[in-house]
Design an enzyme around this catalytic site. Structure first.
Site, PDB file in Angstrom:
ATOM      1  N   MET A  30      28.448  11.902  89.097  1.00 35.04           N
ATOM      2  CA  MET A  30      29.713  12.438  89.620  1.00 35.04           C
ATOM      3  C   MET A  30      30.606  11.290  90.096  1.00 35.04           C
ATOM      4  O   MET A  30      31.547  11.495  90.868  1.00 35.04           O
ATOM      5  CB  MET A  30      29.442  13.430  90.751  1.00 35.04           C
ATOM      6  CG  MET A  30      28.649  14.640  90.250  1.00 35.04           C
ATOM      7  SD  MET A  30      28.915  16.115  91.215  1.00 35.04           S
ATOM      8  CE  MET A  30      28.244  15.614  92.775  1.00 35.04           C
ATOM      9  N   LEU A  33      30.412   5.330  91.977  1.00 34.87           N
ATOM     10  CA  LEU A  33      29.155   4.690  91.583  1.00 34.87           C
ATOM     11  C   LEU A  33      28.690   3.634  92.582  1.00 34.87           C
ATOM     12  O   LEU A  33      29.499   2.969  93.221  1.00 34.87           O
ATOM     13  CB  LEU A  33      29.305   4.054  90.197  1.00 34.87           C
ATOM     14  CG  LEU A  33      29.676   5.001  89.053  1.00 34.87           C
ATOM     15  CD1 LEU A  33      29.690   4.243  87.726  1.00 34.87           C
ATOM     16  CD2 LEU A  33      28.708   6.184  88.963  1.00 34.87           C
ATOM     17  N   GLY A  36      22.489   2.539  93.001  1.00 38.67           N
ATOM     18  CA  GLY A  36      21.523   3.553  92.577  1.00 38.67           C
ATOM     19  C   GLY A  36      21.868   4.038  91.177  1.00 38.67           C
ATOM     20  O   GLY A  36      21.019   4.071  90.272  1.00 38.67           O
ATOM     21  N   HIS A  37      23.147   4.383  90.972  1.00 37.22           N
ATOM     22  CA  HIS A  37      23.586   4.811  89.635  1.00 37.22           C
ATOM     23  C   HIS A  37      23.372   3.685  88.620  1.00 37.22           C
ATOM     24  O   HIS A  37      22.904   3.905  87.504  1.00 37.22           O
ATOM     25  CB  HIS A  37      25.079   5.137  89.628  1.00 37.22           C
ATOM     26  CG  HIS A  37      25.478   6.311  90.480  1.00 37.22           C
ATOM     27  ND1 HIS A  37      26.293   6.186  91.582  1.00 37.22           N
ATOM     28  CD2 HIS A  37      25.191   7.633  90.399  1.00 37.22           C
ATOM     29  CE1 HIS A  37      26.500   7.370  92.122  1.00 37.22           C
ATOM     30  NE2 HIS A  37      25.845   8.272  91.429  1.00 37.22           N
ATOM     31  N   GLY A 149      17.864  10.382  88.853  1.00 32.24           N
ATOM     32  CA  GLY A 149      17.212   9.704  89.975  1.00 32.24           C
ATOM     33  C   GLY A 149      16.289  10.618  90.769  1.00 32.24           C
ATOM     34  O   GLY A 149      16.561  11.812  90.935  1.00 32.24           O
ATOM     35  N   LYS A 151      16.142  10.408  93.769  1.00 31.41           N
ATOM     36  CA  LYS A 151      16.926  10.688  94.983  1.00 31.41           C
ATOM     37  C   LYS A 151      17.182  12.194  95.088  1.00 31.41           C
ATOM     38  O   LYS A 151      17.154  12.785  96.152  1.00 31.41           O
ATOM     39  CB  LYS A 151      18.235   9.898  94.891  1.00 31.41           C
ATOM     40  CG  LYS A 151      19.378  10.386  95.740  1.00 31.41           C
ATOM     41  CD  LYS A 151      19.192   9.959  97.155  1.00 31.41           C
ATOM     42  CE  LYS A 151      20.387  10.227  98.049  1.00 31.41           C
ATOM     43  NZ  LYS A 151      21.123  11.418  97.804  1.00 31.41           N
ATOM     44  N   SER A 187      24.009   6.572  98.313  1.00 28.04           N
ATOM     45  CA  SER A 187      24.607   7.858  97.955  1.00 28.04           C
ATOM     46  C   SER A 187      26.121   7.707  97.949  1.00 28.04           C
ATOM     47  O   SER A 187      26.679   6.966  98.777  1.00 28.04           O
ATOM     48  CB  SER A 187      24.208   8.907  99.003  1.00 28.04           C
ATOM     49  OG  SER A 187      25.037  10.044  98.881  1.00 28.04           O
TER      50      SER A 187
HETATM   51  P1  AMP Z   1      25.374  11.856  91.549  1.00 27.56           P
HETATM   52  O1  AMP Z   1      26.543  11.039  91.094  1.00 27.56           O
HETATM   53  O2  AMP Z   1      25.170  11.829  93.022  1.00 27.56           O
HETATM   54  O3  AMP Z   1      25.359  13.231  90.950  1.00 27.56           O
HETATM   55  O4  AMP Z   1      24.102  11.124  90.958  1.00 27.56           O
HETATM   56  C1  AMP Z   1      23.968  10.862  89.588  1.00 27.56           C
HETATM   57  C2  AMP Z   1      22.553  10.430  89.304  1.00 27.56           C
HETATM   58  O5  AMP Z   1      22.255   9.254  90.057  1.00 27.56           O
HETATM   59  C3  AMP Z   1      21.524  11.493  89.748  1.00 27.56           C
HETATM   60  O6  AMP Z   1      20.495  11.561  88.775  1.00 27.56           O
HETATM   61  C4  AMP Z   1      21.013  10.934  91.060  1.00 27.56           C
HETATM   62  O7  AMP Z   1      19.700  11.338  91.376  1.00 27.56           O
HETATM   63  C5  AMP Z   1      21.074   9.442  90.799  1.00 27.56           C
HETATM   64  N1  AMP Z   1      21.124   8.707  92.062  1.00 27.56           N
HETATM   65  C6  AMP Z   1      21.997   8.901  93.083  1.00 27.56           C
HETATM   66  N2  AMP Z   1      21.704   8.076  94.101  1.00 27.56           N
HETATM   67  C7  AMP Z   1      20.614   7.364  93.723  1.00 27.56           C
HETATM   68  C8  AMP Z   1      19.809   6.367  94.348  1.00 27.56           C
HETATM   69  N3  AMP Z   1      20.070   5.946  95.576  1.00 27.56           N
HETATM   70  N4  AMP Z   1      18.769   5.857  93.672  1.00 27.56           N
HETATM   71  C9  AMP Z   1      18.482   6.306  92.409  1.00 27.56           C
HETATM   72  N5  AMP Z   1      19.195   7.234  91.767  1.00 27.56           N
HETATM   73  C10 AMP Z   1      20.239   7.764  92.410  1.00 27.56           C
END
Ligand code: AMP
Length: 282
Positions: A30, A33, A36-37, A149, A151, A187
């Protein structure tokens, strides 16, 4: 690196890879970035001939309009960060009507009960929204492997179930949680916090570590109490839930069973910003 905003343009760019049986990795995000991403994108680049990174704030997975509205959106800096990664990367950043066409709503899924635990209990309809958008994205991108992730551990299990339900030829790969030096899980929502709040939020991981360290000594009820008491003492953090669950079924259990793997899951509000984290316990 080109940013594609519509399905047809992305699919045209990917067609030589499909035609030549090259592998396509996919990292759905989403945006906003962080490292983690990027760790997911790096892993995907190592294991595939090309990688698609989607940046799309999915309206159907938010159950609070304000949360959706306040979600950070930083497309320009996201593109800069992705440029720093070596690999054949395609960015896909459609708007809602491009992806959903004229029906921005969720399909209802039955994920064998995983959807009713933790995040599902506290964010009504969340996993229908997640399943709907992943299904739409998988059908446009046609990846061989998708990287998610740990996470969002529950979301990762949901994605595995979804590909079974929708019969999609995608392998879902779980990737480890990347943390700040302080232990706080990275995050996009951390971007909404100030230094003082970020410091307070380090209690989340410290508490999970304490639970992990005491897992062999204390029973579940004592561990639950330990966490409740820790958060009661902190006026900046509000505990939404803490649960110890079976890592496979995600069901909470009241006592330890032999040969079972457990994880602790937590959701905490820091000044109205909702953060989640989890840890393997054995
Ligand atoms: P999001 O943009 O929050 O929807 O996350 C996109 C992807 O990145 C999802 O698969 C999350 O689990 C992963 N993700 C987010 N934060 C982390 C993190 N700190 N470590 C590893 N993966 C992450």
């Amino acid at each position: 690196m080109i940013n594609h905003e519509n399905n047809a343009s992305l699919q045209q760019a990917l067609s030589p890879f499909l035609e030549n049986c090259k592998s396509i990795g996919f990292v759905p995000t989403m945006g906003a970035l962080h490292k983690g991403h990027l760790s997911l994108v790096e892993q995907a680049c190592k294991e595939n001939d090309c990688v698609v990174v989607s940046i799309f704030v999915n309206p159907t997975q938010f159950n609070k309009a304000q949360d959706l509205e306040k979600y950070p959106r930083t497309l320009d800096s996201d593109l800069e960060l992705l440029k720093s990664i070596k690999g054949n990367i395609f960015v896909f950043s459609p708007n809602a009507s491009e992806l959903y066409k004229n029906n921005i709503s969720s399909k209802k899924y039955n994920y064998s009960g995983i959807e009713n635990e933790m995040e599902g209990k506290h964010r009504e309809g969340h996993f229908d929204g997640v399943g709907t958008v992943l299904n739409l994205l998988f059908r446009v991108v046609k990846p061989n492997k998708a990287y998610l992730g740990e996470k969002d551990f529950q979301q990762l299990q949901i994605a595995k179930k979804l590909v079974e339900i929708e019969n999609l030829p995608v392998t879902i790969i779980g990737c480890p949680i990347i943390r700040e030096k302080s232990g706080l899980a990275m995050s996009s929502r951390n971007k909404r916090l100030r230094e003082k709040q970020l410091n307070e939020a380090t209690l989340i991981f410290k508490t999970l570590k304490e639970v992990q360290q005491n897992f062999d000594i204390l029973n579940f009820s004592q561990l639950n109490k330990l966490v409740e008491n820790t958060f009661k003492k902190n006026r900046f953090l509000e505990l939404e839930y803490f649960e110890i669950a079976n890592s496979k079924t995600l069901q909470t259990e009241s006592s330890k069973s032999p040969n079972t793997s457990y994880r602790a899951f937590i959701a905490v509000f820091v000044d109205g910003v909702r953060l989640i984290d989890n840890i393997a316990l054995n």
